[in-house]
Design an enzyme around this catalytic site. Structure first.
Site, short mmCIF file in Angstrom:
data_model
loop_
_atom_site.label_atom_id
_atom_site.label_comp_id
_atom_site.label_asym_id
_atom_site.label_seq_id
_atom_site.Cartn_x
_atom_site.Cartn_y
_atom_site.Cartn_z
N CYS A 173 13.38 10.89 7.27
CA CYS A 173 13.22 10.37 8.63
C CYS A 173 14.47 10.60 9.47
CB CYS A 173 12.88 8.89 8.58
SG CYS A 173 14.00 7.98 7.50
N GLU A 212 9.57 1.28 10.81
CA GLU A 212 10.60 2.30 10.56
C GLU A 212 9.91 3.63 10.74
OE1 GLU A 212 13.65 1.58 10.02
OE2 GLU A 212 13.48 -0.56 9.58
N LYS A 268 0.86 -1.20 0.00
CA LYS A 268 0.00 0.00 0.00
C LYS A 268 0.89 1.25 0.00
CE LYS A 268 -1.84 2.75 2.85
NZ LYS A 268 -1.69 3.98 2.04
N GLU A 325 9.65 15.94 15.59
CA GLU A 325 10.00 15.77 14.18
C GLU A 325 9.18 16.75 13.35
OE1 GLU A 325 8.64 12.25 11.97
OE2 GLU A 325 10.69 12.07 11.22
P1 NAD Z 1 2.13 8.31 8.00
O1 NAD Z 1 2.39 7.50 9.22
O2 NAD Z 1 1.07 9.32 8.04
O3 NAD Z 1 1.76 7.35 6.77
C1 NAD Z 1 2.61 6.32 6.35
C2 NAD Z 1 1.79 5.28 5.63
O4 NAD Z 1 0.89 4.70 6.55
C3 NAD Z 1 0.94 5.82 4.48
O5 NAD Z 1 0.89 4.87 3.45
C4 NAD Z 1 -0.43 5.96 5.13
O6 NAD Z 1 -1.49 5.89 4.22
C5 NAD Z 1 -0.44 4.78 6.07
N1 NAD Z 1 -1.33 4.90 7.23
C6 NAD Z 1 -1.75 6.04 7.85
N2 NAD Z 1 -2.57 5.72 8.87
C7 NAD Z 1 -2.67 4.37 8.90
C8 NAD Z 1 -3.35 3.46 9.75
N3 NAD Z 1 -4.12 3.86 10.75
N4 NAD Z 1 -3.20 2.14 9.51
C9 NAD Z 1 -2.40 1.70 8.51
N5 NAD Z 1 -1.74 2.52 7.67
C10 NAD Z 1 -1.87 3.84 7.87
O7 NAD Z 1 3.53 8.92 7.56
P2 NAD Z 1 3.85 9.88 6.34
O8 NAD Z 1 3.37 11.24 6.67
O9 NAD Z 1 3.41 9.24 5.07
O10 NAD Z 1 5.46 9.83 6.34
C11 NAD Z 1 6.22 10.61 7.16
C12 NAD Z 1 6.70 9.81 8.36
O11 NAD Z 1 7.39 8.64 7.92
C13 NAD Z 1 7.70 10.58 9.19
O12 NAD Z 1 7.40 10.42 10.55
C14 NAD Z 1 9.02 9.92 8.86
O13 NAD Z 1 10.01 10.04 9.84
C15 NAD Z 1 8.62 8.51 8.64
N6 NAD Z 1 9.63 7.81 7.81
C16 NAD Z 1 10.46 6.91 8.44
C17 NAD Z 1 11.46 6.27 7.70
C18 NAD Z 1 12.41 5.29 8.35
O14 NAD Z 1 13.10 4.56 7.63
N7 NAD Z 1 12.50 5.23 9.66
C19 NAD Z 1 11.60 6.55 6.34
C20 NAD Z 1 10.74 7.47 5.75
C21 NAD Z 1 9.75 8.09 6.51
#
Ligand code: NAD
Length: 500
Positions: A304, A270, A195, A402
């Site tokens: 991240c 992650e 997804k 963050e």
């Molecule tokens: P997010 O958590 O809002 O969404 C990430 C994914 O999860 C999306 O595909 C979203 O549709 C899905 N999602 C959202 N709510 C959900 C739920 N209740 N159940 C299942 N899936 C759900 O994050 P974002 O805004 O897309 O990305 C930014 C975040 O990602 C930042 O916090 C960043 O640090 C983190 N990130 C971490 C890494 C790493 O390797 N540690 C890498 C990239 C980004």
């Protein structure tokens, strides 16, 4: 439907053709509309205009995708030899590489990031990821065990796949992070329901087309863009999903961890970070400026592991902050497709508002704004925020939370023990960096820092061989390297009684 953006002369014909095709869900080897008929509007962030509409998966579509992945897992995929599976992964890598320009353009158009970065980083790193894990398929061995029970036994272990993996990906590195999950999951013999983020589904859909071209059996790779609270949640809670591999925010990661307890679904997470980038007094100034820029402003700061806390010795503070600010103030912002662009827009209006909210909070809490701190209207009508540097204090929200945008907080320090303590005084622990000519000192500090990865005299260095993940609320488990495979397999011990 085609939009005027498709007339941009910088776009290749192949990208235009992809964007002119209906964008559907890949389920069981077929491209399907969603059951509800609903679509996601995909926005080009430098203009804020709609690029295309993409079928939006809901719970029913996720169920179909998991069923297709289950059938594939129990069927043809399971019967392929490891060498055959390895060849498919390698073939997919070759195809991504052959279509490198298209992927660079799609990733840049959809996320806003500069095409130079997608060409040099996002796409080749994805390709190498598939190649690295293609190599592992034929090397996933177990052990024979020298057991001490009375009698005679052959006892051995095997690494077995888990089943259907649900892979949930954020919007900042859509292709690269999808490959971090797909490649090891498939290498270990699982099937996948991927997804992508609702904001950035394009490169994953193109990847789905190439997976079919490569010859992956139907249902091995399913691609279902949809909203997190609907499609993402349906995947997390599906009874036939054996494992969730999630990259995203710590808030959603925690929800997934709680949901996983219901069925003991395997989970790797992650998550977010607030990484310290520590300058020691003997560090080379040019290297530090480059490292600070790379840490804070690469990918618009939507990283991240962004080095968003820059710790600088008090004695050098003004000199270093001034040099970093001078460089930040001349970063050229524009549309990602423009080859002169050094920094693109943020991914969405919501993300821009979030970042501007943090800039407001910095101003209100008394941080000193050195450069930036506002929208860049000259760069375009989309979601541009200028590279921003504050001089702050540890207690401030901008130094603790963050931001996920181009905001750097410079923090002075007086002695090394103090800076290590302050660097570690964070709920996050994804990455950290130290800049020094005294390598022994750098290594000692690296060992003392609470982080999944530490760079000495570098920043944002990633490779398929090097494990990636966080401590504390930055995550659970590791992606990349051989470590990733441990999270996509279960170890089974088998005892054969040789005395019967
Ligand atoms: P997010 O958590 O809002 O969404 C990430 C994914 O999860 C999306 O595909 C979203 O549709 C899905 N999602 C959202 N709510 C959900 C739920 N209740 N159940 C299942 N899936 C759900 O994050 P974002 O805004 O897309 O990305 C930014 C975040 O990602 C930042 O916090 C960043 O640090 C983190 N990130 C971490 C890494 C790493 O390797 N540690 C890498 C990239 C980004």
């Amino acid at each position: 439907m085609a939009t005027p953006l498709l007339d941009d002369p910088r776009l290749s014909q192949a990208t235009r053709e992809f964007l002119s095709r209906p964008a559907r869900l890949l389920i069981g080897g077929k491209w399907l509309n969603s059951k509800s008929g609903e679509t996601l509007s995909v926005i080009e962030p430098s203009s804020g205009r709609e690029l295309i509409q993409v079928a939006q998966a809901g719970a029913e579509d996720i169920d179909l995708a998991v069923k297709a992945a289950t059938r594939a897992y129990q069927g043809r995929w399971h019967r392929l030899t490891p060498a055959e599976r390895a060849r498919l992964l390698w073939r997919l890598a070759d195809l991504i590489e052959e279509h490198q320009r298209e992927f660079s353009e799609l990733e840049s158009l959809n996320t806003g990031k500069p095409i130079g970065e997608t060409t040099l980083a996002d796409v080749p790193l994805a390709v190498e990821h598939f190649r690295y894990f293609a190599g592992w398929v034929t090397k996933l061995t177990g052990e024979t065990l020298p057991v001490s029970q009375p009698g005679q036994y052959l006892a051995y272990t095997r690494r077995e796949p888990l089943g259907v993996v649900g892979a949930i990906v954020p919007w900042n590195f859509p292709l690269m992070i999808a490959s971090w999950k797909l490649a090891p999951a498939l290498a270990a013999g699982n099937t996948v329901v991927l997804k992508p983020s609702e904001l950035t589904p394009l490169s994953a859909l193109r990847l789905g087309e190439l997976a079919l071209e490569a010859g992956f059996p139907p249902g091995v790779i399913n691609i279902v863009p949809g909203l997190g609270r609907e499609a993402g949640s349906a995947l997390v809670n599906h009874p036939n999903v054996a494992k969730i591999s999630f990259t995203g925010s710590t808030t959603v990661g925690r929800e997934i961890l709680i949901a996983s307890a219901e069925r003991f679904t395997r989970v790797t997470l992650e998550l977010g970070g607030k990484s310290p980038n520590i300058v020691l007094p003997d560090a080379d100034l040019d290297a530090v400026v480059g490292g600070a820029m790379m840490g804070a402003f690469f990918n618009q700061g939507e990283v991240c592991c962004a080095g968003s806390r820059l710790f600088v010795p008090r004695s050098d503070f003004d000199r270093v902050v001034e040099a970093v600010a001078r460089r930040a103030s001349v970063i050229h912002q524009g549309m990602g497709l423009d080859p002169t662009t050094e920094m693109g827009p943020l991914v969405s209006r919501q993300q821009m508002d979030r970042v501007l909210g943090y800039i407001d909070s910095g101003n209100q809490e008394g941080a000193v704004l050195v450069v930036g701190g506002e929208v860049n209207r000259e760069a375009g009508s989309g979601f541009f925020v200028k590279p921003t540097i504050f001089i702050g204090e540890d207690r401030m929200r901008i130094a603790q939370e963050e931001i996920f945008g181009p905001v750097l907080v410079a923090l002075p320090f007086d002695d090394l023990d103090d800076v290590v303590r302050r660097a570690n005084a964070s709920r996050y622990g994804l990455a950290a960096a130290v800049w020094t000519k005294d390598i022994a000192q750098g290594i000692k500090i690296a060992h003392a820092l609470e982080a999944g990865t530490v760079w000495v005299n570098g920043y944002n260095l990633l490779d398929a061989t090097s494990p990636w993940g966080g401590v504390k609320t930055s995550g659970l488990g590791r992606e990349m390297g051989s470590y990733a495979l441990q999270h996509y397999t279960e170890v089974k011990a088998t005892w054969v009684n040789l005395g019967v």
